[in-house]
Design a protein around this motif. Structure first.
Motif, PDB file in Angstrom:
ATOM      1  N   THR A  41      26.120  34.710  25.684  1.00  0.00           N
ATOM      2  CA  THR A  41      27.542  35.011  25.756  1.00  0.00           C
ATOM      3  C   THR A  41      28.292  34.173  24.794  1.00  0.00           C
ATOM      4  O   THR A  41      29.123  34.785  24.040  1.00  0.00           O
ATOM      5  N   ARG A  42      27.924  32.911  24.287  1.00  0.00           N
ATOM      6  CA  ARG A  42      28.880  31.966  23.430  1.00  0.00           C
ATOM      7  C   ARG A  42      28.498  32.784  22.011  1.00  0.00           C
ATOM      8  O   ARG A  42      29.552  32.862  21.218  1.00  0.00           O
ATOM      9  N   LYS A  43      27.486  32.842  21.655  1.00  0.00           N
ATOM     10  CA  LYS A  43      27.198  33.616  20.355  1.00  0.00           C
ATOM     11  C   LYS A  43      27.848  34.984  20.219  1.00  0.00           C
ATOM     12  O   LYS A  43      28.297  35.136  19.195  1.00  0.00           O
ATOM     13  N   ALA A  44      27.804  35.636  21.227  1.00  0.00           N
ATOM     14  CA  ALA A  44      28.455  37.166  21.147  1.00  0.00           C
ATOM     15  C   ALA A  44      29.932  36.666  21.016  1.00  0.00           C
ATOM     16  O   ALA A  44      30.654  37.750  20.390  1.00  0.00           O
ATOM     17  N   ALA A  45      30.372  35.807  21.780  1.00  0.00           N
ATOM     18  CA  ALA A  45      31.803  35.491  21.710  1.00  0.00           C
ATOM     19  C   ALA A  45      32.337  35.289  20.473  1.00  0.00           C
ATOM     20  O   ALA A  45      33.432  35.817  19.637  1.00  0.00           O
ATOM     21  N   PHE A  46      31.497  34.575  19.416  1.00  0.00           N
ATOM     22  CA  PHE A  46      31.922  34.209  18.009  1.00  0.00           C
ATOM     23  C   PHE A  46      31.702  35.360  17.341  1.00  0.00           C
ATOM     24  O   PHE A  46      32.507  35.669  16.399  1.00  0.00           O
ATOM     25  N   ALA A  47      30.515  36.157  17.199  1.00  0.00           N
ATOM     26  CA  ALA A  47      30.565  37.377  16.745  1.00  0.00           C
ATOM     27  C   ALA A  47      31.450  38.344  16.888  1.00  0.00           C
ATOM     28  O   ALA A  47      31.937  39.004  16.246  1.00  0.00           O
ATOM     29  N   LEU A  48      32.002  38.254  18.057  1.00  0.00           N
ATOM     30  CA  LEU A  48      32.962  39.508  18.633  1.00  0.00           C
ATOM     31  C   LEU A  48      34.636  39.074  17.685  1.00  0.00           C
ATOM     32  O   LEU A  48      34.940  39.855  17.217  1.00  0.00           O
ATOM     33  N   VAL A  49      34.852  37.670  17.724  1.00  0.00           N
ATOM     34  CA  VAL A  49      36.041  37.439  17.047  1.00  0.00           C
ATOM     35  C   VAL A  49      35.936  37.592  15.713  1.00  0.00           C
ATOM     36  O   VAL A  49      36.763  37.788  15.013  1.00  0.00           O
ATOM     37  N   THR A  50      34.610  37.114  15.282  1.00  0.00           N
ATOM     38  CA  THR A  50      34.332  37.521  13.518  1.00  0.00           C
ATOM     39  C   THR A  50      34.668  39.085  13.380  1.00  0.00           C
ATOM     40  O   THR A  50      35.570  39.404  12.524  1.00  0.00           O
ATOM     41  N   ALA A  51      34.138  39.796  14.185  1.00  0.00           N
ATOM     42  CA  ALA A  51      34.233  41.242  13.937  1.00  0.00           C
ATOM     43  C   ALA A  51      35.454  41.618  13.964  1.00  0.00           C
ATOM     44  O   ALA A  51      36.045  42.684  13.061  1.00  0.00           O
ATOM     45  N   LEU A  52      36.394  41.420  15.181  1.00  0.00           N
ATOM     46  CA  LEU A  52      37.684  41.764  15.266  1.00  0.00           C
ATOM     47  C   LEU A  52      38.533  41.511  13.899  1.00  0.00           C
ATOM     48  O   LEU A  52      39.477  41.943  13.515  1.00  0.00           O
ATOM     49  N   ALA A  53      38.433  39.872  13.727  1.00  0.00           N
ATOM     50  CA  ALA A  53      39.149  39.564  12.438  1.00  0.00           C
ATOM     51  C   ALA A  53      38.866  40.284  11.266  1.00  0.00           C
ATOM     52  O   ALA A  53      39.834  40.364  10.481  1.00  0.00           O
ATOM     53  N   VAL A  54      37.796  40.650  10.954  1.00  0.00           N
ATOM     54  CA  VAL A  54      37.575  41.614   9.746  1.00  0.00           C
ATOM     55  C   VAL A  54      37.434  42.943   9.906  1.00  0.00           C
ATOM     56  O   VAL A  54      37.465  43.925   8.952  1.00  0.00           O
ATOM     57  N   GLY A  55      38.023  43.313  11.090  1.00  0.00           N
ATOM     58  CA  GLY A  55      38.142  44.932  11.357  1.00  0.00           C
ATOM     59  C   GLY A  55      36.839  45.801  11.306  1.00  0.00           C
ATOM     60  O   GLY A  55      36.575  46.790  11.093  1.00  0.00           O
ATOM     61  N   GLN A  56      35.587  44.953  11.540  1.00  0.00           N
ATOM     62  CA  GLN A  56      34.407  45.503  11.565  1.00  0.00           C
ATOM     63  C   GLN A  56      33.860  45.972  12.862  1.00  0.00           C
ATOM     64  O   GLN A  56      34.427  45.151  13.990  1.00  0.00           O
ATOM     65  N   ALA A  57      32.928  46.739  12.932  1.00  0.00           N
ATOM     66  CA  ALA A  57      32.397  47.266  14.328  1.00  0.00           C
ATOM     67  C   ALA A  57      31.426  45.784  14.791  1.00  0.00           C
ATOM     68  O   ALA A  57      30.645  45.183  13.935  1.00  0.00           O
ATOM     69  N   HIS A  58      31.406  45.556  16.244  1.00  0.00           N
ATOM     70  CA  HIS A  58      30.414  44.445  16.634  1.00  0.00           C
ATOM     71  C   HIS A  58      29.021  45.248  16.845  1.00  0.00           C
ATOM     72  O   HIS A  58      28.967  46.209  17.582  1.00  0.00           O
ATOM     73  N   SER A  59      28.201  44.416  16.412  1.00  0.00           N
ATOM     74  CA  SER A  59      26.840  44.811  16.815  1.00  0.00           C
ATOM     75  C   SER A  59      26.374  44.525  17.862  1.00  0.00           C
ATOM     76  O   SER A  59      25.381  43.844  18.359  1.00  0.00           O
ATOM     77  N   PHE A  60      26.644  45.617  18.946  1.00  0.00           N
ATOM     78  CA  PHE A  60      26.379  45.472  20.288  1.00  0.00           C
ATOM     79  C   PHE A  60      25.396  46.548  20.512  1.00  0.00           C
ATOM     80  O   PHE A  60      25.607  47.735  20.305  1.00  0.00           O
ATOM     81  N   ASP A  61      24.277  45.949  21.174  1.00  0.00           N
ATOM     82  CA  ASP A  61      23.338  47.075  21.587  1.00  0.00           C
ATOM     83  C   ASP A  61      23.544  47.710  22.974  1.00  0.00           C
ATOM     84  O   ASP A  61      23.472  47.220  24.012  1.00  0.00           O
ATOM     85  N   PHE A  62      24.025  48.830  23.015  1.00  0.00           N
ATOM     86  CA  PHE A  62      24.130  49.738  24.171  1.00  0.00           C
ATOM     87  C   PHE A  62      23.061  49.976  25.181  1.00  0.00           C
ATOM     88  O   PHE A  62      23.124  49.972  26.381  1.00  0.00           O
ATOM     89  N   ASP A  63      21.870  50.002  24.473  1.00  0.00           N
ATOM     90  CA  ASP A  63      20.830  50.199  25.232  1.00  0.00           C
ATOM     91  C   ASP A  63      20.118  49.189  25.776  1.00  0.00           C
ATOM     92  O   ASP A  63      19.656  49.009  27.187  1.00  0.00           O
ATOM     93  N   THR A  64      20.461  47.943  25.282  1.00  0.00           N
ATOM     94  CA  THR A  64      19.649  46.667  26.111  1.00  0.00           C
ATOM     95  C   THR A  64      20.736  45.567  26.218  1.00  0.00           C
ATOM     96  O   THR A  64      20.397  44.701  26.829  1.00  0.00           O
ATOM     97  N   GLY A  65      21.979  45.770  25.901  1.00  0.00           N
ATOM     98  CA  GLY A  65      22.843  44.695  26.145  1.00  0.00           C
ATOM     99  C   GLY A  65      23.526  44.675  27.288  1.00  0.00           C
ATOM    100  O   GLY A  65      23.472  45.455  28.151  1.00  0.00           O
ATOM    101  N   ASN A  66      24.483  43.657  27.584  1.00  0.00           N
ATOM    102  CA  ASN A  66      25.190  43.296  28.724  1.00  0.00           C
ATOM    103  C   ASN A  66      26.716  43.200  28.256  1.00  0.00           C
ATOM    104  O   ASN A  66      27.248  42.274  27.742  1.00  0.00           O
ATOM    105  N   ALA A  67      27.224  44.613  28.302  1.00  0.00           N
ATOM    106  CA  ALA A  67      28.720  44.334  27.807  1.00  0.00           C
ATOM    107  C   ALA A  67      29.526  43.544  28.421  1.00  0.00           C
ATOM    108  O   ALA A  67      30.384  42.890  27.605  1.00  0.00           O
ATOM    109  N   PRO A  68      29.504  43.112  29.875  1.00  0.00           N
ATOM    110  CA  PRO A  68      30.392  42.410  30.296  1.00  0.00           C
ATOM    111  C   PRO A  68      30.223  40.774  29.525  1.00  0.00           C
ATOM    112  O   PRO A  68      31.324  40.270  29.289  1.00  0.00           O
TER     113      PRO A  68
END
Length: 484
Positions: A7-34
């Protein structure tokens, strides 16, 4: 895989993705969206807009409970028997991956967060865009994950916007419908403290503290959301069935008891250990303690996405419903806090206690200048809310998981204390909770260590928390089994 670390790694990745306007590398098949996206997006908003230290539990719990309710309802159709709380749909064939569940969860979250924080639409839109979803897709087709998610979120909003919490500010301070200048979450109960901030006229009753807001500015506390006692619970009909015994030691006419409980708080303050300080801070932050304990349990027990959502909704319902009953009792007893009683008893005479950040124990602290290690909460003292939340949360988790194991080691780097930054802890350390029982016991005691509660408030809160935690478990399990 340790879910909290992920979760902590995902939080950093998400903040970075939002900051640069890019898509977050979330895997819908195996990930945990919450865990990977939604929680890391919501937490900064709550910390900035609601509670900087995540200590204002009533509003924090409202956010987390409504969001997890939407998750639960959104993916109930993908479970063989489960039904939602506010949304009921036909069961669907089991999906080979979690893609549809994650999609439904995103849209359910979006609908609820729009309602709770409408001024943050740019954040919610960016969250959806970052994982490749269209935030403008308002489909309500129950045959699609988008429709299931939207319907689940919309129905939580429909049932909760006017549940007694005054989220919309449409009830004025006098209890009448508000037409102008609507103030979200405004009190409409007419509560008025018996004591002003500058004088303890009624030594048995709550006194608002005068607290610094920084830069030489001060404010007087107000009872936070006293109307919570009127909010509709999930797992029972009325909080009136839950009563805490009278706090006889807080009655000034019981002078020996009044003095003894104040001395107990001073003794705890004077003998604070490093571990006690760190645990007092840890449990004051409801995200770090209550929130992340569910993530720890999910990783430890290798829960599926469905099971994680069920657990997270359960522990939130347990704490939320407990808060309603506890706020009823806080309102009813209106009990004095330690800082008021200590100053009243000893005046400007010296007492032995913690002296302040970096000062350790001092012997010449004027009692009327005494301060607790933790900041004084903005509501009456009895019963302890934190002790009750942890008790309800832990009991519900134990029953759902079928064991008492937690095995949670929380690292604390040197000097990372909130109260004593750069000083505590002296070296890298960790706080450990091997079981849920240890977790709830330390949680309750930490409120005495932190100086914000008298000892009697802890078991009084825990007793109510245990009763409601069991009810919450039955409530959620009935919905999982399809027999609400």
């Amino acid at each position: 895989m340790h879910m909290l670390r992920r979760t902590r790694k995902a939080a950093f990745a998400l903040v970075t993705a939002l900051a640069v306007g890019q898509a977050h590398s979330f895997d819908f098949d195996t990930g945990n969206a919450p865990a990977e996206v939604i929680i890391p997006t919501i937490i900064p908003v709550i910390l900035e807009d609601v509670s900087p230290g995540a200590s204002d539990a009533t509003l924090v719990l409202r956010n987390t409970t409504l969001v997890t309710n939407a998750w639960f309802d959104a993916i109930a159709p993908y479970h063989p028997t489960a039904v939602g709380v506010y949304t009921r749909h036909a069961h669907r064939l089991s999906e080979p991956t979690d893609s549809e569940k994650n999609t439904a969860i995103f849209y359910a979250s979006y609908q609820v967060m729009k309602s709770l924080h409408p001024n943050r639409m740019a954040t919610w839109d960016a969250m959806m865009n970052s994982v490749g979803l269209d935030p403008s897709d308002d489909s309500t087709d129950p045959n699609t994950p988008v429709g299931l998610g939207n319907l689940a979120g919309m129905n939580v909003v429909l049932n909760r916007e006017n549940d007694g919490m005054n989220q919309l500010g449409n009830i004025a301070a006098d209890g009448t419908p508000a037409k102008y200048h609507r103030v979200p979450y405004q009190d409409y109960t007419g509560y008025v403290p018996k004591n002003p901030a500058n004088k303890l006229l009624f030594p048995s009753k709550w006194q608002p503290a005068q607290v610094s807001t920084g830069n030489g500015l001060f404010k007087v506390q107000q009872f936070v959301t006293p109307q919570l006692k009127n909010v509709t619970p999930y797992s029972y009909n009325s909080p009136k069935r839950f009563r805490a015994p009278k706090p006889w030691n807080s009655f000034v006419l019981n002078w020996s008891g009044y003095v003894n409980q104040a001395q107990a708080v001073l003794e705890a303050s004077a003998n604070l250990t490093e571990q006690q300080k760190l645990k007092a801070e840890f449990f004051d932050n409801k995200f770090r303690s209550l929130g992340f304990s569910a993530l720890q349990a999910a990783g430890l027990n290798q829960l599926t996405l469905m099971e994680f959502v069920q657990l997270d909704f359960l522990v939130n319902v347990a704490a939320f419903d407990t808060a309603i009953a506890i706020w009823q009792e806080k309102y009813r007893h209106d009990a004095v806090r330690p800082f008021s009683a200590i100053g009243f008893i000893w005046g400007d005479s010296p007492v032995t206690s913690w002296g302040g950040p970096g000062l350790g124990t001092v012997n010449d602290m004027p009692a009327n200048q005494w301060q607790s290690y933790m900041k004084v909460a903005d509501h009456p003292e009895y019963p302890s809310a934190s002790a009750s939340f942890c008790a309800a949360h832990a009991l519900a988790a134990r029953q759902f998981l079928g064991n008492d194991n937690l095995f949670w080691h929380v690292p604390v780097p040197a000097g990372q204390s909130v109260v004593e930054p750069g000083i505590t802890p002296a070296a890298d350390t960790e706080i450990v909770f091997n079981t849920w029982t240890e977790f709830e016991q330390d949680c309750g005691e930490s409120r005495v260590w932190g100086g914000v509660h008298f000892p009697d408030a802890v078991p009084a809160g825990q007793a109510i928390g245990h009763r409601i935690g069991a009810l919450a478990y039955d409530f959620v399990m009935d919905h999982i089994e399809g027999t609400p």
